[in-house]
Design an enzyme around this catalytic site. Structure first.
Site, PDB file in Angstrom:
ATOM      1  N   GLY A 197     -12.626  -4.410   1.320  1.00  0.00           N
ATOM      2  CA  GLY A 197     -13.670  -5.269   0.786  1.00  0.00           C
ATOM      3  C   GLY A 197     -14.919  -4.418   0.542  1.00  0.00           C
ATOM      4  N   GLU A 201       0.819  -1.225   0.000  1.00  0.00           N
ATOM      5  CA  GLU A 201       0.000   0.000   0.000  1.00  0.00           C
ATOM      6  C   GLU A 201       0.850   1.271   0.000  1.00  0.00           C
ATOM      7  OE1 GLU A 201      -4.133  -1.650   1.986  1.00  0.00           O
ATOM      8  OE2 GLU A 201      -2.484  -1.176   3.318  1.00  0.00           O
ATOM      9  N   ASP A 226     -11.819  -6.731  -3.202  1.00  0.00           N
ATOM     10  CA  ASP A 226     -12.659  -7.944  -3.130  1.00  0.00           C
ATOM     11  C   ASP A 226     -14.034  -7.519  -2.639  1.00  0.00           C
ATOM     12  OD1 ASP A 226     -10.814  -7.804  -0.464  1.00  0.00           O
ATOM     13  OD2 ASP A 226     -12.852  -8.389   0.031  1.00  0.00           O
ATOM     14  N   MET A 230      -9.580  -3.183   7.960  1.00  0.00           N
ATOM     15  CA  MET A 230      -9.104  -3.568   9.279  1.00  0.00           C
ATOM     16  C   MET A 230      -8.326  -2.474  10.034  1.00  0.00           C
ATOM     17  SD  MET A 230      -8.034  -7.489   8.229  1.00  0.00           S
ATOM     18  CE  MET A 230      -7.742  -8.045   9.898  1.00  0.00           C
ATOM     19  N   GLU A 231      -8.312  -1.237   9.517  1.00  0.00           N
ATOM     20  CA  GLU A 231      -7.498  -0.199  10.163  1.00  0.00           C
ATOM     21  C   GLU A 231      -8.148   1.189  10.271  1.00  0.00           C
ATOM     22  OE1 GLU A 231      -6.336  -1.759   7.295  1.00  0.00           O
ATOM     23  OE2 GLU A 231      -5.201  -3.361   8.258  1.00  0.00           O
TER      24      GLU A 231
HETATM   25  N1  SAH Z   1      -3.010 -11.480   2.472  1.00  0.00           N
HETATM   26  C1  SAH Z   1      -2.532 -10.794   3.645  1.00  0.00           C
HETATM   27  C2  SAH Z   1      -3.651 -10.514   4.631  1.00  0.00           C
HETATM   28  C3  SAH Z   1      -4.577  -9.445   4.156  1.00  0.00           C
HETATM   29  S1  SAH Z   1      -5.712  -8.926   5.369  1.00  0.00           S
HETATM   30  C4  SAH Z   1      -1.457 -11.659   4.270  1.00  0.00           C
HETATM   31  O1  SAH Z   1      -1.476 -12.855   4.093  1.00  0.00           O
HETATM   32  O2  SAH Z   1      -0.598 -11.099   4.940  1.00  0.00           O
HETATM   33  C5  SAH Z   1      -6.623  -7.743   4.453  1.00  0.00           C
HETATM   34  C6  SAH Z   1      -6.069  -6.319   4.379  1.00  0.00           C
HETATM   35  O3  SAH Z   1      -6.736  -5.592   3.365  1.00  0.00           O
HETATM   36  C7  SAH Z   1      -6.293  -5.497   5.641  1.00  0.00           C
HETATM   37  O4  SAH Z   1      -5.249  -4.575   5.808  1.00  0.00           O
HETATM   38  C8  SAH Z   1      -7.647  -4.805   5.401  1.00  0.00           C
HETATM   39  O5  SAH Z   1      -7.643  -3.458   5.807  1.00  0.00           O
HETATM   40  C9  SAH Z   1      -7.874  -4.872   3.892  1.00  0.00           C
HETATM   41  N2  SAH Z   1      -9.051  -5.657   3.424  1.00  0.00           N
HETATM   42  C10 SAH Z   1      -9.300  -5.908   2.110  1.00  0.00           C
HETATM   43  N3  SAH Z   1     -10.380  -6.699   1.962  1.00  0.00           N
HETATM   44  C11 SAH Z   1     -10.857  -6.963   3.200  1.00  0.00           C
HETATM   45  C12 SAH Z   1     -11.924  -7.745   3.703  1.00  0.00           C
HETATM   46  N4  SAH Z   1     -12.723  -8.443   2.881  1.00  0.00           N
HETATM   47  N5  SAH Z   1     -12.103  -7.813   5.048  1.00  0.00           N
HETATM   48  C13 SAH Z   1     -11.295  -7.121   5.876  1.00  0.00           C
HETATM   49  N6  SAH Z   1     -10.246  -6.380   5.464  1.00  0.00           N
HETATM   50  C14 SAH Z   1     -10.006  -6.281   4.148  1.00  0.00           C
END
Ligand code: SAH
Length: 230
Positions: A78, A12, A196, A172-173
């Site tokens: 998302g 990001e 997504d 998530m932030e």
């Molecule tokens: N693939 C990563 C984990 C991603 S967690 C790994 O394995 O390290 C998802 C991140 O993208 C978080 O920072 C959140 O802010 C954002 N995000 C995107 N889609 C999301 C969803 N469906 N639910 C929650 N957070 C989402």
């Protein structure tokens, strides 16, 4: 004027660092911060790591240790609102913590005594975003963003978040960053590009589109910098 630019994951902030000719790297509080100057603005850039706790720490550090006076968050989310497609941008008008739950005591979801369910983003920064969108001929949707310590990939959880908060996107932030900024009186702005749609195949969609969506968001944030008074 010192401005914080924050993401949660390396991807990001990578497009932002790429745009800078040089920057200084500072290790502090178990994280790495990048200081740079861009078109006469002092920037502090960092990714926090995923989730509310890490993002709280990073936002606080950027303000209290590095002296940032505004904070812009760039990242992916998302989509919940069906009008949001992969790669679309959403600007948070207000944010909430969808997993903050002491309803057992009769409180509404997302509420704890002394706090409030929603935290409002800065109106001036939203206006600047609308201006940038106009210049670029881009549509940027404004909406409610729900934050929680959970990657949501389940239609039922999504429905629940809509029922309680009428949210348009989730991540998530954002809300934790918002709470920090509000408390420390620092204007903040949360921008997300959709990676997504938070249902069963969300993790596959995320893996496929996270990087391209992160670039869309980061490029928009860089354009905003040119319009922020400093
Ligand atoms: N693939 C990563 C984990 C991603 S967690 C790994 O394995 O390290 C998802 C991140 O993208 C978080 O920072 C959140 O802010 C954002 N995000 C995107 N889609 C999301 C969803 N469906 N639910 C929650 N957070 C989402």
């Amino acid at each position: 004027m010192k401005i914080a630019i924050m993401g949660a994951m390396p991807e990001e902030i990578a497009p932002i660092l790429k745009k800078l000719s040089q920057y200084k790297t500072i290790d502090y509080a178990d994280n790495t911060y990048y200081e740079a100057s861009y078109k006469g603005i002092d920037l502090v850039i960092a990714y926090s790591k995923i989730g509310k706790v890490f993002s709280t720490l990073t936002a606080s550090t950027m303000i209290q240790h590095f002296g940032c006076e505004k904070l812009l968050f760039s990242g992916v989310a998302g989509g919940i609102n069906p009008s949001l497609k992969i790669g679309d941008l959403i600007v948070a008008t207000k944010l909430l913590q969808h997993d903050l739950d002491i309803t057992a005591f009769g409180h509404p979801m997302g509420f704890v005594p002394g706090g409030s369910v929603f935290v409002q983003a800065d109106k001036e920064l939203i206006e600047i975003a609308k201006d940038v969108a106009k210049d670029l001929g881009k549509t940027v949707q404004e909406g409610v963003i729900a934050t929680g310590d959970q990657f949501v990939h389940d239609a039922k959880i999504k429905e629940n978040i809509v029922k309680h908060f009428n949210a348009d996107a989730l991540e998530m932030e954002g809300a934790s960053v918002g709470v920090v900024c509000k408390s420390l009186d620092v204007p903040f702005f949360i921008l997300r590009a959709i990676s997504d749609t938070a249902d069963t195949d969300a993790s596959f969609s995320f893996d496929e589109f996270m990087e391209s969506s992160a670039i869309i968001s980061a490029e928009f944030i860089m354009k905003m910098l040119e319009k922020i008074e400093h």
